[in-house]
Design a protein around this motif. Structure first.
Motif: not given
Length: 734
Positions: A383, A386, A664, A699, A701, A703-705, A732
């Motif tokens: 993490y 970010f 973001r 998304v 986190l 994994e940016n899904k 975002q």
């Protein structure tokens, strides 16, 4: 699985498949390994260094085996392999013995001609670890034993100190020059990135010849020995104690930076301590960033992180806690689930976490422990790319370090305070903790401001003043202007009371609160008798809300809306005794049959803003009804949109950070269930975007899904599937 098989499995990496909870904690190991193999750029100190370690080495040298088996290479390799980025290495401990070949201090005999500190610095450089020197003052057994002139002298005499494990020195004695010379030597002879100065606080009130002479010179008076917060001389003595400690911190920092421009951090774990430690919040000015160690569990950790966020000159700040239950327990590691929760609290506050371990008496370490700590580090590392930004919140809790005392101590000799944990009932701290619990469980976005960070008032729409005992006219003016400009203020009990005003005490914010101070009402028990229809529904089937203690007796000014009045018990609790007493219920103290007339809970408009005033610390009670009333009143005077809204279990805390440079918002959700293993919980999140912006994507986190989202009024709304401990999402915008 036996221990040998378990260790083999851990070493082989199969632990990542061992259990769902561990897999959830660490995420996919290959990502971290791949980053290392690819030669990712080294993080910048201290901005990007989030995984830090301290190994307590408070070890004397009376036995030849003590520290005799220290292996710097194995020690540092173990720490580096556990995925730490920084090691805080002991240079001197509370034993008062140095771990480098000093010409000023006393060298630990277990080194036998070696340079433990230097060896560790070299090994850290080899493994790419950032290096912080651990320095130690005041708690100094060597100084106490061999330099009697340096001793801290409590009011009750040396005998009290002799009963304990620790000897203390006083920074007003020649010990001050010794510590400054010693740290100058250390910083001059070694290359490292930062230094941490521990135990820079008063162990109590010192009456050594140097303290008393300094106070006599500066104030032309003898140091008082009776606690009395209404005595100007006592208040000046406390102010002097704080000034002396702050000046020492500043001189220490200047000494270090005159030699090398490294980061300096002083122990700031005293942030929530009472007056006895004599450490003002202003000591942060001697720090590059603030940090300190705490052991009170997740709720305390969350509150401290918000206070540190407000106070730290630079970020990330550093939060410290032990891997064992507390520092007195050498062996018992916290359960993995508990470590996961505690290590995630700094993460959702974009902070650095420093774990504290302890070295074995012979100088070795428990290698198995570092396999567990590797799990914690890997779970946080994914993490870290970010993290950062500005904490967004609607409500601020005001914490005033100068209010950290108990007025009922007035008249108590100082010598009766030492070693007792029952001498203080800090109503202000109770209110701060209670307000934090209510806001956290109600998912109301909140932060903390303090008496030295009032410049941050404009970051919030509402500020809570929980039983603030001390307030200057200048501080009161800042709150007045805040409300005039449209802010919301909640104030309880004595907040802003000038008890030294003539001809009688008065609220500095009287016209803001809409009430005039008239004195104290009741003693052991009082009641809020509700007169507002909405509040009647909130507390139903009750008719009153109990207050354990007295209330402020006040008079409502014109235009003030009274929601509840103060009611005394049917019979005076102080008059109830075994023989001849008159009572309504022998066990309890029911309210009088007729409500009182003194206002106890009001709403008042002032300028463009509003004030909620309570005659007592309504926020301090753990009763659910108090929380319902408190939250209901906030929603009444503080309309939506909020920074965020959250539909989730009360155990889930959410934070929101704005990263405008990257367009973001970072949402962090932590499941702080008190019983582990935690039951997975889901959440529905609504986040307010900056004005004029529109959402691009949301998304999950790390994994940016991509997550599905929708607009819901002023919010971007998305849902999170049930998670065990930690969930983070990026919103975002453009």
């Amino acid at each position: 699985m036996d221990r040998r098989t378990f260790n083999k499995t851990m070493a082989g990496g199969a632990v990542w498949l061992a259990s769902p909870s561990i897999r959830a904690a660490v995420g996919p190991e290959p990502a971290a390994v791949a980053a290392e193999a690819a030669g990712a750029p080294r993080p910048k100190w201290p901005d990007q260094v989030y995984r830090r370690l301290l190994v307590d080495t408070h070890v004397p040298d009376w036995d030849p085996v003590l520290l005799s088996h220290f292996d710097a290479r194995d020690y540092v390799d173990t720490i580096a392999n556990a995925n730490f980025q920084c090691l805080m290495q002991y240079a001197i401990s509370c034993a008062g013995l140095c771990l480098w070949p000093t010409k000023i201090g006393t060298v630990h005999r277990g080194m036998n001609g070696r340079d433990y500190f230097g060896e560790v610095m070299a090994e850290c450089k080899r493994r790419g670890l950032y290096r912080v020197a651990y320095f130690h003052v005041v708690w100094d057994n060597w100084g106490y034993q061999f330099r009697p002139q340096w001793r801290f002298r409590p009011a009750e005499g040396d005998e009290e100190v002799m009963k304990g494990r620790y000897g203390y020195t006083c920074i007003n004695t020649p010990a001050r020059d010794y510590y400054l010379a010693l740290v100058r030597e250390l910083v001059s002879n070694y290359d490292f990135e930062g230094i941490f100065n521990d135990m820079i606080l008063w162990p109590g009130v010192c009456y050594c010849e140097f303290c008393t002479a300094r106070f006599r010179k500066e104030q032309n008076a003898e140091a008082p020995r009776i606690v009395d917060w209404d005595d100007p001389l006592w208040r000046q003595f406390q102010s002097s104690r704080q000034k002396w400690m702050r000046e020492f911190a500043e001189e220490f920092t200047q000494t270090v930076k005159s030699v090398r421009p490294i980061t300096v951090e002083h122990q700031y774990g005293t942030v929530l301590s009472d007056w006895r430690t004599g450490v003002p919040l202003e000591m942060r000015d001697a720090c590059d960033f603030v940090g300190g160690d705490f052991y009170g569990g997740p709720a305390q950790f969350s509150l401290v992180c918000k206070a540190f966020y407000s106070l730290s000159p630079k970020r990330p700040f550093e939060f410290m806690t032990s891997r064992t239950w507390d520092l007195t327990d050498f062996v018992t590691i916290k359960p993995v689930e508990e470590l996961r929760i505690e290590s995630a609290i700094p993460t959702i506050h974009s902070a650095a976490l420093l774990f504290i371990d302890a070295i074995n008496p012979d100088g070795g370490i428990n290698h198995d422990v570092y396999q567990v700590l590797r799990i914690m580090n890997d779970s946080r590392a994914v993490y870290e790319p970010f993290l950062g930004g500005d904490l967004l919140a609607d409500v601020a809790i005001y914490y005033d370090k100068e209010s950290m005392y108990d007025p009922s101590q007035n008249g108590m000799p100082v010598e009766q305070l030492r070693g007792r944990s029952d001498v203080s009932k800090i109503t202000h701290l109770d209110g701060v903790i209670g307000a934090a619990r209510i806001l956290r469980e109600a998912h109301i976005p909140f932060g903390v401001i303090t008496n030295v960070t009032l410049d941050q008032l404009g970051n919030y729409r509402a500020v809570l003043l929980p039983s603030v005992l001390e307030m200057t006219p200048e501080q009161a003016d800042k709150f007045r202007h805040f409300v005039e400009g449209g802010g919301v203020l909640y104030a309880s009990g004595p907040s802003s009371l000038d008890r030294f005003a003539k001809p009688e005490p008065r609220y500095l914010l009287e016209e803001v609160f809409g009430v005039r101070y008239r004195g104290i009402l009741g003693n052991q028990v009082t009641y809020f008798s509700v007169d507002d229809d909405n509040l009647k529904k909130t507390i139903w089937p009750q008719h009153e809300v109990i207050q354990k203690g007295p209330m402020i007796h006040a008079e409502a000014l014109s235009g003030t809306e009274v929601l509840a009045t103060a009611t005394l018990p049917f019979a005076d609790p102080d008059s109830i005794h075994a023989i001849g007493s008159k009572f309504a219920q022998i066990i309890s103290d029911p309210p009088a049959l007729s409500p009182g007339t003194s206002p106890a809970l009001v709403i008042h408009s002032f300028g463009k803003g509003k004030v909620i005033w309570s005659a007592a610390g309504f926020e301090s009670s753990e009763h659910a009804v108090n929380a319902k009333v408190f939250v209901g009143l906030l929603h009444r005077v503080l309309p939506a949109p909020w920074r965020f809204e959250l539909e989730a279990h009360p155990a889930v805390e959410m934070t929101l950070f704005h990263q405008p440079e990257q367009s973001r918002l970072l949402a962090g959700l932590l499941n702080m269930q008190s019983i582990t293993p935690s039951l997975p919980v889901g959440a529905k999140v609504r986040v307010s975007l900056p004005s004029g912006k529109r959402v691009n994507k949301v998304v999950l986190l790390p994994e940016n899904k991509l997550l599905k989202f929708e607009t819901a009024g002023p919010y971007v709304q998305f849902s999170l599937e049930p998670f065990e401990i930690l969930a983070m999402a990026l919103v975002q915008y453009a």
